[in-house]
Design an enzyme around this catalytic site. Structure first.
Site, mmCIF file in Angstrom:
data_model
loop_
_atom_site.group_PDB
_atom_site.id
_atom_site.type_symbol
_atom_site.label_atom_id
_atom_site.label_comp_id
_atom_site.label_asym_id
_atom_site.label_seq_id
_atom_site.Cartn_x
_atom_site.Cartn_y
_atom_site.Cartn_z
ATOM 1 C CG HIS A 42 -2.084 3.203 -1.514
ATOM 2 N ND1 HIS A 42 -3.373 3.220 -2.004
ATOM 3 C CD2 HIS A 42 -2.166 3.582 -0.215
ATOM 4 C CE1 HIS A 42 -4.204 3.598 -1.045
ATOM 5 N NE2 HIS A 42 -3.512 3.817 0.047
ATOM 6 C CD GLN A 143 -1.754 3.380 7.307
ATOM 7 O OE1 GLN A 143 -0.815 2.904 6.701
ATOM 8 N NE2 GLN A 143 -2.700 4.085 6.700
ATOM 9 C CD GLU A 145 -5.615 4.809 6.612
ATOM 10 O OE1 GLU A 145 -5.256 5.372 5.568
ATOM 11 O OE2 GLU A 145 -5.683 3.569 6.750
#
Length: 247
Positions: A42, A143, A145
């Site tokens: 990000h 992760q 998600e």
């Protein structure tokens, strides 16, 4: 829930790095934070920037994990070659995906191309066996998600080479059609996922926005906690200083 000091002391505490300043790495390396996560997913951190930040981390004796932007073999290879302490892998939805990441990060039984020249091999001063052994110990955290990832979490945790999970509550909320990462459903799913990770003897990780959340999730068993980022820590400290001005 009241948090004991022991629950915090048992947890590894870090923060995301979203800026490209080596000075930020130097400064944070002087704190008691256990690790930093370079956010290549990000934040605008390209390979050259990651390399410089990793060099700063080595100079500060501060371990740096990289949240990778994708799971391409070339991405994983370059991040590990520059000396990352591990990988934080976004959007792992199945055991198949988890296994593929591990294979790309491993020499033995994997797909990682070998070179003795990069930083990870100490620029040719490690022999091949030492390099292979080091690669076998690379930290890899998946992760969680999505709803699909939640349904597959036990299979993901069972993959050899996956050291634990990291709950991404915002994307998890979106997957469930919600716009609040603190929704009661997301909280229940998060707590259940962390419990299953702990039961498997693996890392139960989460990102939090402040100290209160850190303490809450440490009490619930989170043992790898990322508190904000260099950006948010700077902004919060600056705002606190401005709000404390004597008129």
């Amino acid at each position: 829930m009241k948090t004991s000091n022991s629950s915090i002391s048992r947890a590894q505490i870090g923060t995301f790095i979203k800026s490209s300043s080596v000075h930020v790495i130097e400064i944070l390396g002087l704190t008691s934070l256990n690790f930093g996560v370079l956010d290549a997913e990000h934040a605008p951190l390209d390979r050259s920037t990651l390399d410089l930040l990793m060099l700063a981390g080595r100079a500060a004796s501060w371990p740096l994990i990289v949240r990778i932007p994708n799971t391409a073999a070339s991405t994983i290879l370059s991040v590990l070659d520059i000396g990352a302490a591990g990988l934080l892998v976004p959007h792992v939805d199945s055991a198949h995906q988890a296994r593929s990441v591990v294979e790309k990060a491993r020499y033995r039984g994997g797909e990682r191309g070998f070179s003795s020249s990069p930083r990870a091999a100490r620029y040719g001063t490690l022999n091949m066996q030492q390099c292979l052994n080091a690669a076998d110990n690379t930290l890899i955290i998946a992760q969680i998600e999505s709803e699909a990832a939640v349904e597959s979490i036990e299979d993901i945790l069972a993959v050899d080479g996956i050291d634990g999970i990291f709950i991404g509550r915002a994307d998890l909320a979106l997957s469930f059609g919600l716009d609040d990462p603190k929704h009661a459903l997301i909280t229940r799913v998060t707590e259940s996922a962390m419990e299953r990770a702990r039961s498997a003897g693996k890392i139960a990780g989460i990102a939090v926005g402040n100290i209160e959340e850190r303490d809450t999730y440490a009490a619930l068993g989170a043992n790898w906690i990322v508190v904000g980022s260099d950006q948010s820590l700077l902004r919060q400290a600056a705002q606190a200083a401005a709000s404390s001005q004597v008129v």
